[in-house]
Structures are given as structure tokens and as C-alpha cells.
Design an enzyme around this catalytic site. Structure first.
Site, PDB file in Angstrom:
ATOM      1  N   SER A  45       1.059  -1.454   0.050  1.00  0.00           N
ATOM      2  CA  SER A  45      -0.034  -0.178   0.255  1.00  0.00           C
ATOM      3  C   SER A  45       0.837   1.282   0.038  1.00  0.00           C
ATOM      4  O   SER A  45       1.818   1.711  -0.813  1.00  0.00           O
ATOM      5  CB  SER A  45      -1.034   0.051   1.102  1.00  0.00           C
ATOM      6  OG  SER A  45      -1.985   0.785   1.163  1.00  0.00           O
ATOM      7  N   ASP A 200      -5.522  -4.204  -2.222  1.00  0.00           N
ATOM      8  CA  ASP A 200      -4.619  -3.766  -1.170  1.00  0.00           C
ATOM      9  C   ASP A 200      -3.979  -5.051  -0.579  1.00  0.00           C
ATOM     10  O   ASP A 200      -4.461  -6.088   0.009  1.00  0.00           O
ATOM     11  CB  ASP A 200      -5.298  -2.941  -0.064  1.00  0.00           C
ATOM     12  CG  ASP A 200      -4.397  -2.264   0.806  1.00  0.00           C
ATOM     13  OD1 ASP A 200      -3.217  -2.900   1.229  1.00  0.00           O
ATOM     14  OD2 ASP A 200      -4.433  -1.115   0.804  1.00  0.00           O
TER      15      ASP A 200
END
Length: 326
Positions: A45, A200
Site C-alpha cells: 500500500s 490492497d
């Protein structure tokens, strides 16, 4: 205190944490001031953004300037679009990443072939191909196959060529926070009708600190450092009051960013981790002010400086060797 020789090189693992990743820039500045240079980097991320810029050759000063002048989180993520998915924002992220990589490499499409490292004498062929061939490693979650993806290597499972995989797209995959950004869909080859949804990386592994470790019994050629975004309530029970889709999403993001990897950290891991206090800020505070950004940057610089003041290569080696013997 930094030691001479190979200890000047280091591998870095950067935790996910949304906008709190600004604190990484301050920590990077402290490492540069201490004379370190990064060899292999991995991130999830926000950590994927930081590590990709490092791999591309950006300095902490340049990344700070990018954050101040090129990145507008409010445009990238319109809070009012939650549940409607902000298509403009996700394209803006991809466009910015492509442009930043183009500036360093002088080409429109930067792939992982541009980040290939020569094989080190200490690397086995298996270790080189699986962990050290590429300077950058991006963590994502394939929710179609219910498995962790380390990019670019794991795209080979989908019939794609890792060398030809686009770096900016890999970073975009890793920051696909559920409910905030659309998952990235990849067509599997030769079965092009088979599409994989990727989100993610923090969903499955927000902090893979052991990824670059040498096998038991082998001496690492240089250290691995982990950069962890540390909120005041870390390690303590936290009650999330969930009343809406927004509060549910925030609770999901907090759980993704704090739960699994931290539970398995050992004492030896903690001694090579820089815990960066992030104060009152959360991963989805997209409306940070310049003063907020300064606070996070300074927190990262101070945390890394204090850590490096008490660090030594000899003690690091002793700790890693004791771990493998035990």
C-alpha cells in the site's frame, strides 16, 4: 551507529498505512543522512509507493517535494464517493506514478525489467530468482484466488511475464483499499476470459519483514530494516463503533493495517524495526494539512535517527545468528 563495509547497504520493508506513509519520507531522510543506501525494497500500500520511488532512484528530498506539490489526496480520494468508487482518483494515482517513473527512466512504460539487479555472489540461483532479481517487491492480495501476491514474480502464475509487468500498475494494485478504490482486474493468459481481482496487499500481509532474510545458518550480507507506522493504541484492544458503511470501512482498514503480521513479530524482529509514531492520524485521513504532513515527516525522521544512533552491524549479526541457532 553505522559500521563500515557492506553494512552501508540495506534491504527495506515498508508497512502499509495509507496517508500515514508520509512519515516514511522523514525516516528515509534519516537513513540517507546516516550513509545507508537501499539494495532491495518491499512494500504494501503506502509502503509500495515509498519503495517504488526508492527503487526508481528518488531521494528523500525529492519524495518530500513530490508529496508537497504533486500529490493531492483529496483529489485522489473524494470521501463523498465512498460506495460509488472514485474512478477519477484511481486513474490520477496511476497517472502520477507513471509520470514519476518516466522522469527517472526516460520512457513511458516502466516495467520490472528496468529494476533487475545483478546476481550477488552470496545468492543461490533459487534465492536470486525468487527474492533478489528485482530491486522492488510489491505486496498485493488476489481475492479471486484467495492468496497473497508478491509482484512481479507471482504474475507468472497467471501466465504473464514478470519482467514485462508494469511497475506503476503493481503499485496501483497494492493500494486498492476496499471500498475506497476499485480492485485491479488482470486477465489470465492464455485463458483471457479468466479475470483475477487484486486489492490492497494489507488484506493478507501488511508487513512482510522476513521476506529478504537469509536461510538459517547463513550470514546476511547486509541488514534488513522494517519501517512500521505505530499508532498510540498499538498492541492494545481497540473498540470500533460501526454505524455505517464509512465506519465499517475504517474498521476494516485499521484491522488490515494492524492485525496479522504484528502478532507474529519475534524479539529479534523488533530489534530491526523502526516504530514511527503516527499520532492521531489514520490511514484514510485524506484531508491532511501541510502542518499535518510536517508532523508525520518529523516523526519519521526522529524515530529513524534515534534508532540508528543505537544500532550496530555487529550486534545485528549476533542477533540474527542467535536466532538461526535457536
Amino acid at each position: 551507529m553505522q559500521q563500515a563495509g557492506t553494512s552501508q547497504r540495506a534491504d527495506g520493508v515498508f508497512e502499509g498505512g495509507g496517508v500515514k506513509g508520509i512519515a516514511f519520507v522523514g525516516a528515509l531522510k534519516a537513513f540517507e543522512d546516516a550513509g545507508f543506501r537501499w539494495q532491495n525494497v518491499a512494500g504494501t500500500s503506502a509502503g509500495a509507493v515509498a519503495s517504488s520511488l526508492i527503487a526508481a532512484g528518488y531521494t528523500a528530498r525529492e519524495i518530500r517535494e513530490i508529496m508537497d506539490t504533486r500529490v493531492d489526496f483529496r483529489k485522489m480520494m473524494d470521501p463523498g464517493a465512498l460506495g460509488r468508487v472514485p474512478l477519477a482518483g484511481q486513474w490520477l494515482i496511476l497517472t502520477v506514478m507513471r509520470d514519476l517513473l518516466r522522469q527517472k527512466f526516460g520512457k513511458k512504460r516502466v516495467t520490472f525489467a528496468d529494476l533487475v539487479l545483478p546476481k550477488e555472489p552470496t545468492d543461490s540461483q533459487e534465492a536470486y530468482l525468487s527474492r533478489f532479481k528485482y530491486r522492488l517487491h510489491v505486496v498485493a492480495s488476489n481475492i479471486t484466488r484467495n492468496e497473497l501476491m508478491i509482484l512481479p514474480q507471482d504474475v507468472a502464475k497467471l501466465g504473464l511475464e514478470p519482467d514485462d509487468f508494469e511497475v506503476a500498475l503493481a503499485v496501483r494494485m497494492s493500494i486498492s483499499i476496499p471500498y475506497f478504490f476499485m480492485p485491479v482486474k488482470i486477465a489470465e493468459k492464455p485463458r483471457k476470459h479468466g479475470r483475477h481481482w487484486v486489492v490492497d496487499g494489507g488484506l493478507l500481509s501488511n508487513f512482510p519483514i522476513r521476506y529478504f532474510d537469509s536461510p538459517p545458518g547463513e550470514t546476511p550480507p547486509w541488514p534488513t530494516f522494517g519501517l512500521l507506522l505505530w499508532e498510540p493504541t498499538a498492541g492494545k484492544p481497540h473498540y470500533e463503533r460501526i454505524r455505517s458503511l464509512i465506519s465499517m470501512t475504517r474498521a476494516m482498514v485499521r484491522t488490515m493495517n494492524t492485525a496479522h503480521d504484528r502478532k507474529t513479530l519475534e524479539e529479534a524482529d523488533l530489534k530491526r524495526i523502526i516504530k514511527i509514531p503516527t499520532g492521531k492520524y489514520s490511514a484514510t485521513d485524506f484531508d491532511l494539512t501541510p502542518a499535518d504532513s510536517d508532523w508525520l515527516f518529523n516523526s519519521g525522521y526522529q524515530a529513524a535517527s534515534e534508532f540508528l544512533d543505537g544500532w550496530s552491524w555487529e550486534e545485528y549479526l549476533a542477533e540474527r545468528q542467535a536466532l538461526t541457532v535457536g
